[in-house]
Scaffold this active site. Structure first.
Site, PDB file in Angstrom:
ATOM      1  N   GLY A 104     -22.652  10.669 -32.136  1.00  0.00           N
ATOM      2  CA  GLY A 104     -24.494  10.909 -32.566  1.00  0.00           C
ATOM      3  C   GLY A 104     -23.729  10.580 -33.988  1.00  0.00           C
ATOM      4  N   TRP A 113     -22.741   7.704 -35.440  1.00  0.00           N
ATOM      5  CA  TRP A 113     -23.707   6.184 -35.852  1.00  0.00           C
ATOM      6  C   TRP A 113     -25.100   6.393 -35.567  1.00  0.00           C
ATOM      7  CZ3 TRP A 113     -20.349   1.144 -34.848  1.00  0.00           C
ATOM      8  CH2 TRP A 113     -19.018   0.741 -35.387  1.00  0.00           C
ATOM      9  N   ASP A 116     -24.234   6.902 -24.164  1.00  0.00           N
ATOM     10  CA  ASP A 116     -22.908   6.788 -23.665  1.00  0.00           C
ATOM     11  C   ASP A 116     -22.797   7.827 -22.067  1.00  0.00           C
ATOM     12  OD1 ASP A 116     -20.952   7.446 -26.470  1.00  0.00           O
ATOM     13  OD2 ASP A 116     -20.625   8.778 -24.031  1.00  0.00           O
ATOM     14  N   ASP A 131     -19.163   1.466 -30.495  1.00  0.00           N
ATOM     15  CA  ASP A 131     -17.916   1.992 -31.300  1.00  0.00           C
ATOM     16  C   ASP A 131     -17.196   2.539 -29.612  1.00  0.00           C
ATOM     17  OD1 ASP A 131     -16.317   2.466 -33.164  1.00  0.00           O
ATOM     18  OD2 ASP A 131     -17.071   5.379 -33.313  1.00  0.00           O
ATOM     19  N   LYS A 181     -16.211  -2.269 -32.143  1.00  0.00           N
ATOM     20  CA  LYS A 181     -15.138  -1.647 -32.317  1.00  0.00           C
ATOM     21  C   LYS A 181     -14.366  -2.447 -31.439  1.00  0.00           C
ATOM     22  CE  LYS A 181     -13.709   2.284 -31.220  1.00  0.00           C
ATOM     23  NZ  LYS A 181     -13.699   3.636 -31.474  1.00  0.00           N
TER      24      LYS A 181
END
Length: 207
Positions: A60, A62, A80, A121, A161
């Site tokens: 968490g 970001w 996620d 990410d 990313k």
């Protein structure tokens, strides 16, 4: 069970890491928060009132940064495969992003609201075998870009990313075709030995 030298080195690096200490001090859930904070300081991709999608959000870090910037008028949908402790005003969808059903749940949560920014990410569980890890990482990147292409408003932005290696050049080319400007970022808080970089694509061209 005795710890391996690799795990001992990781633990020492982790606890000596200034960004880990900063995260504990500043109330962030992970050192990854500072990667987004650095990019935000340079590029100002987050603004109050935005609608944002955060992929690979757990634990968490970001989402915390994003939520603080976009404020009460903003909207944040996070996802996620792992569990994530709740963050006020954040819609969280747990599941494997590579599965159609989870992808559909994210689209459903977004609804008809145009998205200003997609951030990711995400990374696969790394085996250490680059020939296996790189295609899996690029597959996640491709899915994220596909989602961005479906939900971003014209002029919207995308941050992800990505790892240098096979498939990177083609991905970079595809992003340039979809966005007005594509730049690479390597935050200081990204470990030197890591191959990770962040691709920042701005000005989505829409359909």
């Amino acid at each position: 069970m005795a710890r391996s030298k690799t795990s001992q080195r990781w633990l020492k690096e982790h606890f000596d890491d200034p960004y880990v200490k900063m995260a504990q001090r500043d109330g962030y859930r992970s050192r990854a928060s500072y990667k987004l904070l650095e990019i935000q300081e340079k590029d100002r991709i987050l603004r109050p009132g935005m609608t944002v999608v955060d992929l690979g959000a757990a634990p968490g870090g970001w989402s915390q940064v994003t939520s603080r910037v976009i404020g009460d008028r903003g909207r944040l949908i996070a996802s996620d495969i792992l569990e994530m402790d709740s963050i006020p005003d954040v819609t969280f969808i747990q599941g494997d992003f590579t599965e159609d059903a989870v992808f559909a749940r994210i689209l459903e949560a977004i609804g008809e609201h145009p998205v200003d920014l997609v951030i990711s990410d995400m990374a696969p569980n790394m085996s250490g075998v680059r020939a296996a890890d790189q295609p899996r990482a690029m597959y996640l990147c491709e899915l994220a870009l596909d989602l961005a292409g479906r939900v971003l408003r014209p002029g919207g932005d995308f941050l992800i990313k990505i790892f240098q290696g096979e498939g990177f050049d083609q991905y970079h080319k595809q992003a340039r075709e979809m966005f007005d400007k594509v730049q690479m970022r390597k935050p200081l808080s990204s470990r030197d030995r890591s191959r990770e970089q962040y691709l920042l694509a701005r000005g989505f061209r829409g359909e």
